[in-house]
Motif scaffolding. Structure first.
Motif, PDB file in Angstrom:
ATOM      1  N   ILE A 105      -4.095 -35.311  95.908  1.00 28.85           N
ATOM      2  CA  ILE A 105      -4.797 -36.067  94.782  1.00 28.85           C
ATOM      3  C   ILE A 105      -4.399 -35.764  93.242  1.00 28.85           C
ATOM      4  N   VAL A 150      -9.170 -42.569  98.831  1.00 28.17           N
ATOM      5  CA  VAL A 150      -9.503 -41.130  99.487  1.00 28.17           C
ATOM      6  C   VAL A 150     -10.310 -41.492 100.774  1.00 28.17           C
ATOM      7  N   LEU A 177      -4.992 -34.416 100.948  1.00 26.11           N
ATOM      8  CA  LEU A 177      -5.845 -34.330  99.845  1.00 26.11           C
ATOM      9  C   LEU A 177      -5.620 -33.460  98.832  1.00 26.11           C
ATOM     10  N   SER A 199     -13.498 -43.387  96.775  1.00 28.08           N
ATOM     11  CA  SER A 199     -13.541 -42.380  97.710  1.00 28.08           C
ATOM     12  C   SER A 199     -14.636 -42.577  98.884  1.00 28.08           C
TER      13      SER A 199
END
Length: 470
Positions: free
Chosen positions: A252, A199, A249, A264
């Protein structure tokens, strides 16, 4: 001396907090997003005694470097500015701060750039972070000669340490340290046959993607707020022979059910992965999972490992969260070739301080020569008025002679004051020269100070001048 009733040349003041001095919640509050750095650095400059500012922001430290002509008011200003930014009272922040001034500030930056003050001793990533911090401050117009010279010396020192020693053999960065522990938590030798989610799309996310590829990951998914940046990082992974894809995002939750490892590093403000996200993924496919949070503030909510948040109450499922706080506990003090690295730091610091001390004498020497020139002009003016019969040739010869005599008299003390100042020591020869000849203030080298977390209130540090840093 600067900050002690005499305005002198600008010296560097550092106010900082790191994983060594502050708990993660305090670090999170003091951290600054990249988009906020310009405003923060300009706020630091919003004081009469601060002439330059640079902020070093990493996942486990926030350091505020300023150039100042007055120690005490600059310290108060920096602490108040940082506290305002963090949204907490200065008195609550002070116990976690450390302060370095002049020589000690320089020593600290060189040590940091060498990776000797990192969680993983010798890690190289901090060099790039310091370089980026300098470029950001330079673009913001908040650095001048003092911070330029110090930062360039620190970057040179870090490069020498990693070129000439093996202090970084154990681990090149916080990323490799964290991911190495994550693989251990999975109970596997490497990532062969495993899937991972990265991420973020910045430097740390890129390092994580590279590390995972080398560890044999079967597929890596990159998630980022800006999808094009995630796609770019995924494309780099594919070029390196790693199967990769990209999602925004919002994608996810749909990826978590398929991955064994999550790392992340977004630098975002706010939670990116929640306990509900993990619980939903575990409902679809119960499986062991390790989540690594390298962000400050944190990206992953602590609830991902709670029974209510993740489904971790299942006996056959192990879910682990490694965040900065956890990694701080795991990190040990590396010693491999550390002595050699610290010797490089000492060499570079000595050379830098010699250069600074010589430069600090220049205003005094200029002031002395200007004082001598003023006296010469005054005396020659009186002589000319008293000797109207002198020819222009005679006047010129007298002027040359007087100036030559004064130059010869001043030559030795000016050469000696530069030589003696470059050697260091407890005597401030530039200040002595200024006092002897009643010169304008502005020549003495600042006193080196170091103040640690837990010392009495930093705003009341006027009577606290300590010697060595711990």
């Amino acid at each position: 001396m600067a900050g002690l009733g005499m305005t002198g040349p600008a010296a560097v003041l550092l106010v900082g907090l790191s994983f060594r001095s502050a708990p993660v919640p305090v670090l999170e509050k003091a951290s600054a997003a990249a988009t906020d750095l310009a405003a923060l650095e300009h706020d630091l400059l919003d004081g009469d005694c601060v002439t330059e500012a640079l902020v070093l922001s990493t996942c486990n430290r926030m350091e505020f470097y300023v150039a100042t002509t007055a120690f005490h008011p600059a310290l108060d200003h920096v602490v108040e500015t940082v506290a305002d930014h963090a949204g907490i009272p200065a008195t609550d922040l002070e116990p976690y701060l450390y302060v370095r001034y002049a020589d000690k500030a320089a020593e600290h930056m060189l040590t940091v750039a060498s990776g000797l003050d990192s969680m993983v001793v010798g890690e190289q990533q901090v060099i790039g972070q310091l370089r980026n911090a300098y470029h950001t401050a330079d673009d913001n117009g908040t650095v001048g000669s003092a911070l330029h010279e110090l930062t360039q010396r620190a970057l040179r020192t870090g490069k020498r340490v990693h070129t000439e020693t093996e202090v970084d053999v154990a681990g090149s960065s916080m990323v490799s340290f964290a991911l190495g522990h994550a693989v251990e938590e999975l109970g596997v030798p490497d990532m062969t046959g495993r899937r991972a989610l990265v991420v973020g799309a910045g430097a740390m996310a890129s390092l994580a993607s590279t590390w995972l590829g080398r560890a044999g990951v079967s597929h890596v998914t990159v998630a980022n707020r800006t999808l094009s940046r995630a796609e770019n990082l995924a494309d780099h992974a594919r070029q390196a022979g790693v199967s990769a894809s990209a999602v925004p995002l919002s994608g996810i939750p749909g990826v978590l059910q398929d991955v064994d490892l999550v790392v992340s590093a977004t630098g975002a403000v706010g939670t990116v992965i929640t306990g509900e996200d993990v619980r939903a993924a575990q409902t679809v496919r119960p499986h062991d999972m390790v989540l690594v949070d390298l962000s400050m503030p944190r990206d992953i909510d602590d609830s991902v490992v709670s029974e209510e948040g993740s489904g971790a109450d299942r006996a056959d499922v192990n879910i682990r969260l490694l965040n900065i706080e956890e990694l701080t506990t795991l990190a040990g003090e590396g010693t491999r070739d550390e002595a050699a690295a610290r010797q490089v730091v000492r060499e570079e610091l000595d050379e830098y301080l010699e250069q600074v001390r010589v430069q600090s004498v220049v205003p005094t020497v200029k002031a002395l020569r200007q004082r001598a020139s003023d006296v010469i002009d005054d005396e020659l003016g009186q002589l000319m008025r008293r000797t109207p019969g002198m020819t222009d040739q005679e006047r010129a010869e007298v002027t040359r002679t007087v100036r030559r005599v004064v130059d010869k008299i001043l030559h030795t003390p000016t050469v000696q004051v530069k030589k003696l100042s470059s050697a260091g020591g407890s005597v401030n020869y530039a200040e002595a020269l200024a006092v002897l000849f009643n010169l304008p203030a502005g020549s003495s080298a600042p006193v080196s100070r170091s103040v640690e977390p837990g010392d009495a209130g930093l705003a009341r540090i006027g009577n606290m001048i300590t010697g060595e840093a711990s």
